[in-house]
Design a protein around this motif. Structure first.
Motif, PDB file in Angstrom:
ATOM      1  N   TYR A   1      52.772  31.091  44.336  1.00  0.00           N
ATOM      2  CA  TYR A   1      52.884  32.506  44.705  1.00  0.00           C
ATOM      3  C   TYR A   1      53.089  33.360  43.465  1.00  0.00           C
ATOM      4  O   TYR A   1      52.457  34.417  43.325  1.00  0.00           O
ATOM      5  CB  TYR A   1      54.036  32.707  45.690  1.00  0.00           C
ATOM      6  CG  TYR A   1      53.890  33.950  46.533  1.00  0.00           C
ATOM      7  CD1 TYR A   1      53.331  33.873  47.804  1.00  0.00           C
ATOM      8  CD2 TYR A   1      54.279  35.205  46.057  1.00  0.00           C
ATOM      9  CE1 TYR A   1      53.171  35.007  48.589  1.00  0.00           C
ATOM     10  CE2 TYR A   1      54.130  36.341  46.838  1.00  0.00           C
ATOM     11  CZ  TYR A   1      53.575  36.239  48.097  1.00  0.00           C
ATOM     12  OH  TYR A   1      53.410  37.373  48.863  1.00  0.00           O
ATOM     13  N   ARG A   2      53.955  32.914  42.555  1.00  0.00           N
ATOM     14  CA  ARG A   2      54.188  33.692  41.331  1.00  0.00           C
ATOM     15  C   ARG A   2      52.920  33.799  40.494  1.00  0.00           C
ATOM     16  O   ARG A   2      52.628  34.837  39.894  1.00  0.00           O
ATOM     17  CB  ARG A   2      55.298  33.061  40.503  1.00  0.00           C
ATOM     18  CG  ARG A   2      56.703  33.353  40.966  1.00  0.00           C
ATOM     19  CD  ARG A   2      57.710  32.987  39.891  1.00  0.00           C
ATOM     20  NE  ARG A   2      57.594  33.889  38.751  1.00  0.00           N
ATOM     21  CZ  ARG A   2      58.304  35.007  38.598  1.00  0.00           C
ATOM     22  NH1 ARG A   2      59.174  35.356  39.518  1.00  0.00           N
ATOM     23  NH2 ARG A   2      58.138  35.759  37.543  1.00  0.00           N
TER      24      ARG A   2
ATOM     25  N   ALA B   1      56.387  28.314  45.572  1.00  0.00           N
ATOM     26  CA  ALA B   1      56.885  29.466  44.821  1.00  0.00           C
ATOM     27  C   ALA B   1      56.132  29.631  43.503  1.00  0.00           C
ATOM     28  O   ALA B   1      55.841  30.765  43.081  1.00  0.00           O
ATOM     29  CB  ALA B   1      58.380  29.309  44.561  1.00  0.00           C
TER      30      ALA B   1
ATOM     31  N   CYS C   1      58.376  33.949  50.351  1.00  0.00           N
ATOM     32  CA  CYS C   1      57.723  34.713  49.287  1.00  0.00           C
ATOM     33  C   CYS C   1      57.083  35.977  49.843  1.00  0.00           C
ATOM     34  O   CYS C   1      57.148  37.050  49.234  1.00  0.00           O
ATOM     35  CB  CYS C   1      56.673  33.854  48.590  1.00  0.00           C
ATOM     36  SG  CYS C   1      57.343  32.504  47.597  1.00  0.00           S
TER      37      CYS C   1
ATOM     38  N   ASP D   1      48.793  43.067  35.239  1.00  0.00           N
ATOM     39  CA  ASP D   1      49.547  42.774  36.468  1.00  0.00           C
ATOM     40  C   ASP D   1      50.316  44.017  36.910  1.00  0.00           C
ATOM     41  O   ASP D   1      50.788  44.787  36.079  1.00  0.00           O
ATOM     42  CB  ASP D   1      50.535  41.648  36.238  1.00  0.00           C
ATOM     43  CG  ASP D   1      49.850  40.322  36.015  1.00  0.00           C
ATOM     44  OD1 ASP D   1      50.472  39.459  35.370  1.00  0.00           O
ATOM     45  OD2 ASP D   1      48.713  40.132  36.469  1.00  0.00           O
TER      46      ASP D   1
ATOM     47  N   THR E   1      63.157  28.395  46.490  1.00  0.00           N
ATOM     48  CA  THR E   1      62.153  29.457  46.394  1.00  0.00           C
ATOM     49  C   THR E   1      62.722  30.677  45.685  1.00  0.00           C
ATOM     50  O   THR E   1      62.093  31.237  44.774  1.00  0.00           O
ATOM     51  CB  THR E   1      61.670  29.865  47.799  1.00  0.00           C
ATOM     52  OG1 THR E   1      61.165  28.709  48.472  1.00  0.00           O
ATOM     53  CG2 THR E   1      60.585  30.925  47.716  1.00  0.00           C
TER      54      THR E   1
ATOM     55  N   TYR F   1      60.192  37.902  34.221  1.00  0.00           N
ATOM     56  CA  TYR F   1      60.920  36.836  34.901  1.00  0.00           C
ATOM     57  C   TYR F   1      62.412  37.034  34.696  1.00  0.00           C
ATOM     58  O   TYR F   1      62.866  37.311  33.596  1.00  0.00           O
ATOM     59  CB  TYR F   1      60.502  35.473  34.368  1.00  0.00           C
ATOM     60  CG  TYR F   1      61.057  34.336  35.185  1.00  0.00           C
ATOM     61  CD1 TYR F   1      60.517  34.052  36.430  1.00  0.00           C
ATOM     62  CD2 TYR F   1      62.117  33.576  34.729  1.00  0.00           C
ATOM     63  CE1 TYR F   1      61.014  33.027  37.202  1.00  0.00           C
ATOM     64  CE2 TYR F   1      62.618  32.545  35.491  1.00  0.00           C
ATOM     65  CZ  TYR F   1      62.060  32.269  36.717  1.00  0.00           C
ATOM     66  OH  TYR F   1      62.561  31.254  37.482  1.00  0.00           O
TER      67      TYR F   1
ATOM     68  N   ASP G   1      58.027  39.934  48.973  1.00  0.00           N
ATOM     69  CA  ASP G   1      56.975  40.743  48.373  1.00  0.00           C
ATOM     70  C   ASP G   1      57.143  42.205  48.775  1.00  0.00           C
ATOM     71  O   ASP G   1      57.223  42.533  49.957  1.00  0.00           O
ATOM     72  CB  ASP G   1      55.608  40.227  48.834  1.00  0.00           C
ATOM     73  CG  ASP G   1      54.466  40.719  47.962  1.00  0.00           C
ATOM     74  OD1 ASP G   1      54.479  41.911  47.592  1.00  0.00           O
ATOM     75  OD2 ASP G   1      53.570  39.921  47.663  1.00  0.00           O
TER      76      ASP G   1
ATOM     77  N   MET H   1      61.384  32.149  42.132  1.00  0.00           N
ATOM     78  CA  MET H   1      60.882  33.518  42.122  1.00  0.00           C
ATOM     79  C   MET H   1      61.736  34.454  41.273  1.00  0.00           C
ATOM     80  O   MET H   1      61.390  35.616  41.080  1.00  0.00           O
ATOM     81  CB  MET H   1      60.811  34.056  43.553  1.00  0.00           C
ATOM     82  CG  MET H   1      59.814  33.341  44.447  1.00  0.00           C
ATOM     83  SD  MET H   1      58.106  33.548  43.922  1.00  0.00           S
ATOM     84  CE  MET H   1      57.806  35.259  44.368  1.00  0.00           C
TER      85      MET H   1
ATOM     86  N   HIS I   1      64.946  35.414  41.859  1.00  0.00           N
ATOM     87  CA  HIS I   1      65.873  36.240  42.623  1.00  0.00           C
ATOM     88  C   HIS I   1      67.267  35.624  42.713  1.00  0.00           C
ATOM     89  O   HIS I   1      68.146  36.204  43.351  1.00  0.00           O
ATOM     90  CB  HIS I   1      65.340  36.469  44.041  1.00  0.00           C
ATOM     91  CG  HIS I   1      64.092  37.286  44.080  1.00  0.00           C
ATOM     92  ND1 HIS I   1      64.087  38.663  44.091  1.00  0.00           N
ATOM     93  CD2 HIS I   1      62.781  36.920  44.088  1.00  0.00           C
ATOM     94  CE1 HIS I   1      62.842  39.108  44.126  1.00  0.00           C
ATOM     95  NE2 HIS I   1      62.028  38.070  44.136  1.00  0.00           N
TER      96      HIS I   1
ATOM     97  N   ASP J   1      51.683  37.009  43.657  1.00  0.00           N
ATOM     98  CA  ASP J   1      52.866  37.850  43.569  1.00  0.00           C
ATOM     99  C   ASP J   1      52.574  39.323  43.393  1.00  0.00           C
ATOM    100  O   ASP J   1      53.274  40.158  43.920  1.00  0.00           O
ATOM    101  CB  ASP J   1      53.751  37.378  42.412  1.00  0.00           C
ATOM    102  CG  ASP J   1      55.192  37.797  42.595  1.00  0.00           C
ATOM    103  OD1 ASP J   1      55.552  38.200  43.706  1.00  0.00           O
ATOM    104  OD2 ASP J   1      55.960  37.715  41.631  1.00  0.00           O
TER     105      ASP J   1
END
Length: 267
Positions: free
Chosen positions: A242-243, A239, A169, A264, A95, A9, A173, A99, A101, A247
C-alpha cells in the motif's frame, strides 16, 4: 503551481506520548490501553459466546459464529474507535507500524492490552458457562482443520492478514476520510466475506490476540506459532504494498520551463 512534496516516513522511534509523562498523558495512555482491552474483550466474548454448546438451545453454526465475531468487532469499533482507533488486532498494529502511524513502543503497548482483553473476554464466557469442556483443544481455541496441511493453513492466515491490513490502509487513507463513519461496517463486511469461506480451513483467526487469549485460559498452545507469524507477515506485506503503490496518487506537475515531472502527493 508549486511542486508537491513527497510523503515523509514517520520514525518508528518517535515519542508517541511515552516520555515526559504528566498526569494528562498518563490518563490518555491508560485510556487508550483500556479501550483496546475492553474492545477485544467484547469481541472475544461475543464470538466465543456463540461457540458454547453445553447449555440448552445452543447449536453453534459456522455462519452464526462468523456473524457473532463480525458484529462484536463492529460494536467495539463503534464504542472505542474515537479513543484508541480500536485496532483490536496485533496484525493491524503491524499495519500502523509499517504505515508510520505508530512507534515500536506504542506497538508493544497496544499488543499487551489486546492480549489481556482477549483473555478477559473468553474468561468471562468460561466463568458464566457450565461444563466448559477441558482441552486440548481448549474452549474457543483456534486450530487448523485436520484435512488441511500446515502450509495451507499458513497461506490462508497470511491471506486473511493481508486483506485485513489493506482494509485498515484504506481507512487511514485521507482520500477515504469522508467515509470514516462507516469504518465499523467496512470491517464487518470484510470479516464476514473472508471468514465465511475460509474460517473452516484454520479457524479463521487472522488475529494473534484472538488465538492467544483462549490459549492462556486453557493451556492449549498447539499451533500458536502459526497464528502469530502468518497473519502478521500478511499484514506487513500488505502495508508495504500500500505504501509503495496505493498510498498517494501520482501527479504530473509542470515546471516553469514547460517540462513535466511526476511527484507523489503529500499524505
Amino acid at each position: 503551481m508549486p511542486p508537491r512534496s513527497k510523503a515523509r516516513y514517520t520514525s518508528l522511534l518517535r515519542d508517541d506520548g511515552f516520555t515526559n509523562l504528566s498526569m494528562i498523558k498518563v490518563r490518555r495512555l491508560l485510556g487508550i490501553g483500556l479501550a483496546e482491552m475492553f474492545g477485544v474483550a467484547l469481541f472475544l466474548a461475543t464470538g466465543c459466546g456463540n461457540l458454547v454448546s453445553t447449555i440448552s438451545n445452543s447449536e453453534p453454526s459456522h455462519i452464526n459464529t462468523v456473524l457473532s465475531f463480525a458484529l462484536g468487532i463492529s460494536s467495539a469499533i463503534i464504542i472505542f474507535a474515537p479513543i484508541s482507533g480500536c485496532m483490536l488486532n496485533p496484525c493491524l498494529n503491524v499495519t500502523w507500524l509499517v504505515m508510520g502511524h505508530m512507534s515500536l513502543v506504542k506497538f508493544v503497548y497496544y499488543t499487551v492490552f489486546q492480549v489481556i482483553g482477549a483473555y478477559l473476554g473468553v474468561a468471562f464466557i468460561a466463568a458464566v458457562t457450565p461444563d466448559i469442556p477441558e482441552g486440548p483443544p481448549g474452549f474457543c481455541t483456534t486450530h487448523p482443520n485436520p484435512d488441511v496441511t500446515t502450509s495451507q493453513a499458513f497461506a490462508v492466515e497470511f491471506f486473511l492478514g493481508f486483506f485485513l491490513s489493506l482494509c485498515l490502509c484504506h481507512v487511514l487513507d485521507k482520500r477515504a476520510s469522508q467515509q470514516h463513519g462507516l469504518v465499523f461496517a467496512k470491517f464487518a463486511v470484510l470479516v464476514v466475506a473472508l471468514a465465511l469461506p475460509l474460517g473452516k480451513y484454520e479457524g479463521g483467526s487472522a488475529n494473534p490476540a484472538r488465538s492467544l487469549g483462549p490459549a492462556l485460559l486453557s493451556g492449549d498452545w498447539n499451533d500458536q506459532w502459526l497464528y502469530w507469524t502468518a497473519p502478521n507477515f500478511g499484514a506487513a506485506f500488505a502495508a508495504v504494498i500500500y505504501r509503495a503503490f496505493f498510498d498517494a496518487p501520482i501527479f504530473e506537475d509542470v515546471d516553469s520551463d514547460g517540462k513535466t515531472r511526476e511527484v507523489d502527493a503529500t499524505i
